[in-house]
Design a protein around this motif. Structure first.
Motif, PDB file in Angstrom:
ATOM      1  N   THR A 207     -12.217 -15.964 -11.812  1.00  0.00           N
ATOM      2  CA  THR A 207     -13.018 -16.543 -10.734  1.00  0.00           C
ATOM      3  C   THR A 207     -12.740 -18.035 -10.598  1.00  0.00           C
ATOM      4  O   THR A 207     -12.582 -18.553  -9.488  1.00  0.00           O
ATOM      5  N   LEU A 208     -12.672 -18.718 -11.724  1.00  0.00           N
ATOM      6  CA  LEU A 208     -12.370 -20.151 -11.705  1.00  0.00           C
ATOM      7  C   LEU A 208     -10.957 -20.389 -11.164  1.00  0.00           C
ATOM      8  O   LEU A 208     -10.732 -21.338 -10.399  1.00  0.00           O
ATOM      9  N   GLN A 209     -10.013 -19.550 -11.537  1.00  0.00           N
ATOM     10  CA  GLN A 209      -8.641 -19.700 -11.037  1.00  0.00           C
ATOM     11  C   GLN A 209      -8.590 -19.588  -9.519  1.00  0.00           C
ATOM     12  O   GLN A 209      -7.889 -20.350  -8.849  1.00  0.00           O
ATOM     13  N   ASN A 210      -9.342 -18.652  -8.981  1.00  0.00           N
ATOM     14  CA  ASN A 210      -9.377 -18.499  -7.517  1.00  0.00           C
ATOM     15  C   ASN A 210     -10.001 -19.723  -6.846  1.00  0.00           C
ATOM     16  O   ASN A 210      -9.533 -20.167  -5.782  1.00  0.00           O
ATOM     17  N   LEU A 211     -11.040 -20.269  -7.461  1.00  0.00           N
ATOM     18  CA  LEU A 211     -11.682 -21.457  -6.905  1.00  0.00           C
ATOM     19  C   LEU A 211     -10.725 -22.651  -6.930  1.00  0.00           C
ATOM     20  O   LEU A 211     -10.650 -23.426  -5.964  1.00  0.00           O
TER      21      LEU A 211
ATOM     22  N   LEU B 200     -22.284 -25.125 -13.536  1.00  0.00           N
ATOM     23  CA  LEU B 200     -23.050 -24.017 -12.967  1.00  0.00           C
ATOM     24  C   LEU B 200     -23.341 -22.937 -14.009  1.00  0.00           C
ATOM     25  O   LEU B 200     -24.462 -22.412 -14.088  1.00  0.00           O
ATOM     26  N   LEU B 201     -22.334 -22.618 -14.817  1.00  0.00           N
ATOM     27  CA  LEU B 201     -22.539 -21.599 -15.861  1.00  0.00           C
ATOM     28  C   LEU B 201     -23.576 -22.078 -16.873  1.00  0.00           C
ATOM     29  O   LEU B 201     -24.408 -21.282 -17.335  1.00  0.00           O
ATOM     30  N   MET B 202     -23.533 -23.363 -17.225  1.00  0.00           N
ATOM     31  CA  MET B 202     -24.521 -23.911 -18.157  1.00  0.00           C
ATOM     32  C   MET B 202     -25.926 -23.812 -17.566  1.00  0.00           C
ATOM     33  O   MET B 202     -26.875 -23.389 -18.250  1.00  0.00           O
TER      34      MET B 202
ATOM     35  N   ARG C  53     -19.512 -16.653  -9.540  1.00  0.00           N
ATOM     36  CA  ARG C  53     -19.077 -17.150 -10.840  1.00  0.00           C
ATOM     37  C   ARG C  53     -19.301 -16.121 -11.927  1.00  0.00           C
ATOM     38  O   ARG C  53     -20.000 -15.122 -11.740  1.00  0.00           O
ATOM     39  N   GLY C  54     -18.669 -16.410 -13.091  1.00  0.00           N
ATOM     40  CA  GLY C  54     -18.784 -15.542 -14.253  1.00  0.00           C
ATOM     41  C   GLY C  54     -19.995 -15.897 -15.099  1.00  0.00           C
ATOM     42  O   GLY C  54     -21.010 -16.374 -14.589  1.00  0.00           O
ATOM     43  N   THR C  55     -19.873 -15.685 -16.413  1.00  0.00           N
ATOM     44  CA  THR C  55     -20.980 -15.955 -17.331  1.00  0.00           C
ATOM     45  C   THR C  55     -20.594 -17.048 -18.314  1.00  0.00           C
ATOM     46  O   THR C  55     -19.416 -17.291 -18.584  1.00  0.00           O
ATOM     47  N   PHE C  56     -21.600 -17.698 -18.851  1.00  0.00           N
ATOM     48  CA  PHE C  56     -21.374 -18.778 -19.800  1.00  0.00           C
ATOM     49  C   PHE C  56     -20.719 -18.264 -21.076  1.00  0.00           C
ATOM     50  O   PHE C  56     -19.827 -18.902 -21.631  1.00  0.00           O
TER      51      PHE C  56
END
Length: 466
Positions: A70-74, A184-186, A264-267
């Motif tokens: 997800t971060l890679q796509n962002l 955001l994950l935090m 987004r994913g999870t922390f």
């Protein structure tokens, strides 16, 4: 002017410039720079980071460092849409055009201007005069003293520096997206913790209300304190949700998109590299785009000094022209006229402008050197800060993890004692719950600081170029 005269002018100019021309054509060479001990060891008492491995964490491609899909796509979306990235690419294209002009300056300039006139005498309309000219003129600046050469080399340095700026923008953008994503994950994790504590404090409040109604002498102040603790936790949750919305808006702006919810994913699902090899200090000279750009600015000033020196020497220009015309006594049909002229201009007195120009160019070179040196020190400072941030956060996270474990047991015990013993103070339960919440929030913050330190170290070592 005859051909022999032109040759004599050129030979004379060459003789004049035989002495001192080496400095006009010299190529930039890197000055001495000391990068020994540039990084501080975050744990060693020797205060100097002894590096045995020259492989640097900063050389890793960003997709290898940030493995969350997800971060890679962002990040890819930001690289495609971000305004600063688009403008940086346009800056490179503009400087490329300037370099083309500097290269074309070695070629002769050509101009063509056709002219024609028709004249008729009013006293004799039958007599008409027709005159035409079709001239082609060429002018060539003979670069015997390196003026054009150094201008071209300076433009080349500017192009490379502009590409470095593009890399800096890319690195900062990747790091910015990653930091906001991890933030955001935090916050998501902290909202989850606060939600669990909200449930727990509400149960405590309800239990105390029952105990007040069923136990003689149980004071209403205990119920009020428990109720206030519940509202305090709710207030924290509202504040965190506000921060989530603000971070989403900021991240959307980096992505070049309207403000929106960020998927987004999870922390807990994040896996970042733990081998944070920094490499040797001198690698910063090539790996850090801003350091490299500062050196290219120094090289550009070096060639500007050469250009300033070349202005003391003659400027040689050869011009030639050819025209197909019937003017100047030539009758129809027209004939071809050819001419060539060589000129040499030697500056003698220019109101001190040439001397002042050389002095200014030398001082600008010194300024560029100082800026380059300071950029290197700043890069080393950023690497040192990222290392100490990671190690401190990792050490602190271990202590907070133990504290959370102890406080969870403390909350369970105080709740059990409250239900079993009328002598247990309600303050013990509320304090235990408050301490547990603070410890869990602190533990998440520690883990986030480790993530942020990895991002900062990647950026400080010059990552993001690939």
């Amino acid at each position: 002017m005859k051909k022999n005269s032109i040759i004599l002018i050129l030979l004379g100019a060459i003789i004049v410039g035989m002495t001192g021309c080496k400095s006009l054509y010299g190529k930039y060479e890197r000055p001495d720079v000391n990068t020994q001990g540039l990084f501080r060891d975050p744990v060693s008492l020797t205060d100097t980071l002894a590096v045995a491995d020259t492989t640097t964490f900063g050389n890793m491609p960003w997709r290898t460092v940030f493995t969350d899909p997800t971060l890679q796509n962002l990040i890819q979306t930001a690289l495609d849409n971000n305004v600063n990235m688009l403008n940086a690419a346009l800056n490179v294209k503009m400087v490329e055009e300037a370099l083309k002009c500097a290269r074309l300056a070695f070629l002769p300039s050509l101009s063509f201007s056709a002219q024609g006139t028709i004249a008729r005498l009013q006293t004799d309309p039958a007599v008409t005069s027709k005159i035409y000219q079709m001239p082609l003129a060429a002018s060539w600046n003979v670069d015997l003293f390196g003026n054009l050469l150094n201008a071209k080399r300076s433009a080349q340095m500017q192009l490379l520096a502009t590409k470095d700026y593009q890399t800096v923008v890319q690195t900062n953008l990747i790091s910015g997206v990653a930091n906001l994503y991890y933030t955001l994950l935090m916050l998501d994790k902290q909202v989850e913790i606060v939600g669990e504590m909200e449930t727990l404090t509400k149960e405590t409040w309800e239990k105390m209300q029952v105990m007040k109604d069923t136990r003689i002498g149980y004071r209403s102040t205990a119920v009020q304190s428990a109720e206030a603790a519940y509202y305090s936790v709710q207030s924290q949750r509202v504040d965190m949700l506000r921060q989530v919305r603000e971070i989403e808006n900021s991240l959307s702006l980096l992505l070049g998109l309207p403000a929106q919810t960020i998927h987004r994913g999870t922390f807990e699902g994040q896996h970042l590299p733990e081998n944070l090899a920094t490499g040797v200090g001198i690698q910063l000279l090539n790996n850090r785009a801003d350091v490299h750009a500062a050196e290219l600015a120094l090289a550009q000033c070096f060639y500007d000094v050469n250009r300033a020196r070349s202005r003391f020497y003659p400027q040689i220009t050869i011009t030639g022209s050819g025209a197909f015309t019937n003017n100047n006594g030539v009758v129809n049909p027209g004939k071809l006229l050819l001419s060539a002229v060589g000129s040499l201009v030697q500056p003698i007195f220019q109101h001190g402008q040439i001397v002042a120009g050389l002095k200014v160019a030398k001082m600008q070179y010194e300024q560029a050197y100082n800026t380059w040196q300071n950029t290197i020190l700043q890069a080393g400072n950023e690497v040192s800060n990222a290392l100490v941030q990671y190690n401190s956060a990792a050490e602190k996270a271990e202590f907070d993890a133990k504290r959370v474990e102890v406080l969870r047991k403390n909350v369970e015990d105080t709740r059990t004692m409250l239900a079993a013993s009328p002598n247990t103070s309600y303050l013990e339960v509320i304090t235990a719950q408050s301490n547990l919440l603070n410890a869990e929030i602190s533990k998440v913050t520690d883990d986030f600081n480790k993530m942020q330190a990895v991002v900062n170290l990647y950026q400080a070592l010059g990552g993001g170029a690939k």
